[in-house]
Design an enzyme around this catalytic site. Structure first.
Site, PDB file in Angstrom:
ATOM      1  N   VAL A  62      97.533  86.282  -7.818  1.00 17.75           N
ATOM      2  CA  VAL A  62      96.339  85.823  -7.165  1.00 17.75           C
ATOM      3  C   VAL A  62      95.252  85.260  -8.064  1.00 17.75           C
ATOM      4  O   VAL A  62      94.986  85.589  -9.280  1.00 17.75           O
ATOM      5  CB  VAL A  62      95.607  87.003  -6.598  1.00 17.75           C
ATOM      6  CG1 VAL A  62      94.235  86.737  -5.777  1.00 17.75           C
ATOM      7  CG2 VAL A  62      96.735  87.804  -5.530  1.00 17.75           C
ATOM      8  N   GLY A 107      91.971  86.093 -12.554  1.00 16.71           N
ATOM      9  CA  GLY A 107      93.387  85.871 -11.921  1.00 16.71           C
ATOM     10  C   GLY A 107      94.012  87.149 -12.391  1.00 16.71           C
ATOM     11  O   GLY A 107      93.651  88.009 -13.164  1.00 16.71           O
ATOM     12  N   LYS A 108      95.053  87.631 -11.382  1.00 17.11           N
ATOM     13  CA  LYS A 108      95.892  88.861 -11.542  1.00 17.11           C
ATOM     14  C   LYS A 108      97.135  88.858 -11.135  1.00 17.11           C
ATOM     15  O   LYS A 108      97.307  88.227 -10.338  1.00 17.11           O
ATOM     16  CB  LYS A 108      95.144  90.178 -11.166  1.00 17.11           C
ATOM     17  CG  LYS A 108      95.674  91.344 -11.982  1.00 17.11           C
ATOM     18  CD  LYS A 108      94.553  91.733 -13.192  1.00 17.11           C
ATOM     19  CE  LYS A 108      94.965  93.008 -13.716  1.00 17.11           C
ATOM     20  NZ  LYS A 108      93.845  93.201 -14.629  1.00 17.11           N
ATOM     21  N   GLY A 109      97.950  89.376 -11.763  1.00 17.70           N
ATOM     22  CA  GLY A 109      99.530  89.417 -11.152  1.00 17.70           C
ATOM     23  C   GLY A 109     100.123  90.835 -11.174  1.00 17.70           C
ATOM     24  O   GLY A 109      99.390  91.732 -11.677  1.00 17.70           O
TER      25      GLY A 109
END
Ligand code: GLU
Length: 418
Positions: A62, A107-109
């Site tokens: 995201v 962001g992050k995943g």
């Protein structure tokens, strides 16, 4: 219903934004933009398991906001990962990076997987295929992943290698938190924990306590909690309790952390460390200590246990460990909560240092890294504390307010808000 924004963790985060936004008169267009992540990528990753079966794992990246620079944030491997959790964590990265003054967005995943159940080969295949799937959307100038819960420098090495293979040349700056041998930074491994301790050092001064007098309990003994314990012990503080998946250990006189680190290397868990009393992962939160540092997962301090917390200071090594109702109870009880976007910022600060070192191909000593990290953490703490005093709000609202002020300026200048 928007699957990115409807989860309780995301909603909780946006309530903090709204509170702080009212305080600083946040431009309504800026608020509207920040309420939604910019982009979300969902991938279904096939893995050939050791027993010959094909198994699909769902992964996410995201990208919340890039007003200040490329998206930046970790990759989480955990069985509870879902789109809305990753979206909340991505938003927190936007606010963290802004607060810390970094030229980075958020962001992050994550992948929904219990990494402890996979073999090394399976983990490598999962990581490589996940990277290949998100590879068009990441890059040293676009979006730079890093470790988070369940991932480490080896995960980053596989990501770097796959991305470099895909693009045709070696690109070390595509991830941070990688091994030193392939462009990592000295001091990155311990950075989040060290940052937590810099914040503890500052916070105990508010209650006129010396580091050497402070009794500290740390939930989590992984990448964040273990290093926080090591650094706090080195400064002479009494770390009286720590915990991990096996539960907690407690000795009111203080634990010998170097011995405990050796013990955990051999035994994998903190359980049964000699000379300690076994406690549960919820009991550790309620101990009679000066400082409580939740350094594991989100949502552990709730309205159910907030009343029982005896610590005078909470330093959030984890992202989102305190729910909103719990926050209100703690505030009423006079507990000083140093929020995640301030307290655990040390990791991404040294990720930023790593990214810069990769760009110029010039690497710093560990001392340089630690000194520069200390300077940024102390400055961020002072800024948040001054804001909270001036506006008479808690440290969480102050940290968000300060972060939003910078984001708002950038958005107005770029024409994203008007
Ligand atoms: N996963 C860490 C965090 O939540 C570090 C992110 C990074 O270094 O990019 O802040």
């Amino acid at each position: 219903m928007n699957p990115l924004t409807s989860g309780p963790f995301y909603q909780n985060t946006m309530k903090i934004v709204e509170d702080a936004g009212r305080l600083i008169n946040l431009n309504p267009n800026a608020l509207e933009r920040l309420r939604f992540p910019r982009r979300a990528i969902v991938v279904n990753v096939p893995v050939k398991m050791d027993d010959g079966r094909l198994k699909i794992f769902t992964g996410y990246r995201v990208q919340h906001n890039q007003m200040l620079g490329p998206f930046k944030g970790g990759i989480r491997y955990h069985q509870n990962v879902d789109l809305s959790e990753v979206a909340a964590l991505a938003a927190l990265m936007t606010f963290k990076n802004s607060l810390l003054g970094l030229p980075l967005g958020g962001g992050k995943g994550g992948v929904q997987v219990d990494p402890t159940l996979l073999s090394r080969n399976e983990l490598e295949e999962l990581t490589r295929r996940f990277t290949a799937e998100i590879s068009p959307f990441i890059g040293p100038d676009k979006d730079i992943p890093a470790p988070d819960v369940g991932t480490d420098s080896q995960t980053m090495a596989w990501m770097l290698d796959t991305y470099s293979t895909d693009t045709g040349y070696s690109q070390t700056g595509v991830v941070t938190g990688k091994p030193i041998e392939i462009g990592g930074s000295l001091g990155r491994d311990s950075a989040t924990g060290l940052g937590v301790v810099y914040v503890i050092e500052k916070a105990v001064q508010i209650i006129n306590l010396k580091m050497t007098e402070a009794r500290i309990a740390i939930q989590g003994f992984g990448k964040v909690g273990m290093h926080a314990a090591i650094e706090a012990y080195a400064l002479g503080a009494r770390v009286v309790a720590v915990s991990d998946i096996s539960g907690g250990i407690y000795n009111e006189k203080g634990l010998n952390i170097p011995d405990l680190v050796r013990y955990v290397k051999e035994n994998k868990v903190v359980k049964d460390f000699p000379g300690t009393q076994h406690i549960s992962n919820s009991e550790i939160l309620e101990l009679p200590v000066d400082v409580l540092a939740p350094c594991a997962l989100e949502g552990v301090i709730t309205e159910k246990n907030a009343h029982e917390i005896k610590a005078k200071i909470i330093v959030e090594g984890a992202n989102g460990p305190t729910t909103r109702p719990a926050d209100e109870i703690l505030h009423k009880n006079g507990v000083i909560v140093c929020p995640d976007i301030l307290a655990n910022g040390g990791g991404v600060v040294v990720s930023y240092f790593e990214w810069v070192q990769d760009i110029v191909w010039l690497f710093w000593t560990e001392e340089e890294v630690r000194n520069k990290l200390r300077e940024i953490m102390y400055k961020a703490f002072d800024k948040v504390y001054a804001f909270s005093q001036k506006s008479e709000v808690n440290m969480r609202t102050a940290a968000m307010g300060s972060s939003l002020e910078r984001l708002q300026r950038a958005m107005m200048l770029r024409g994203s808000a008007w």
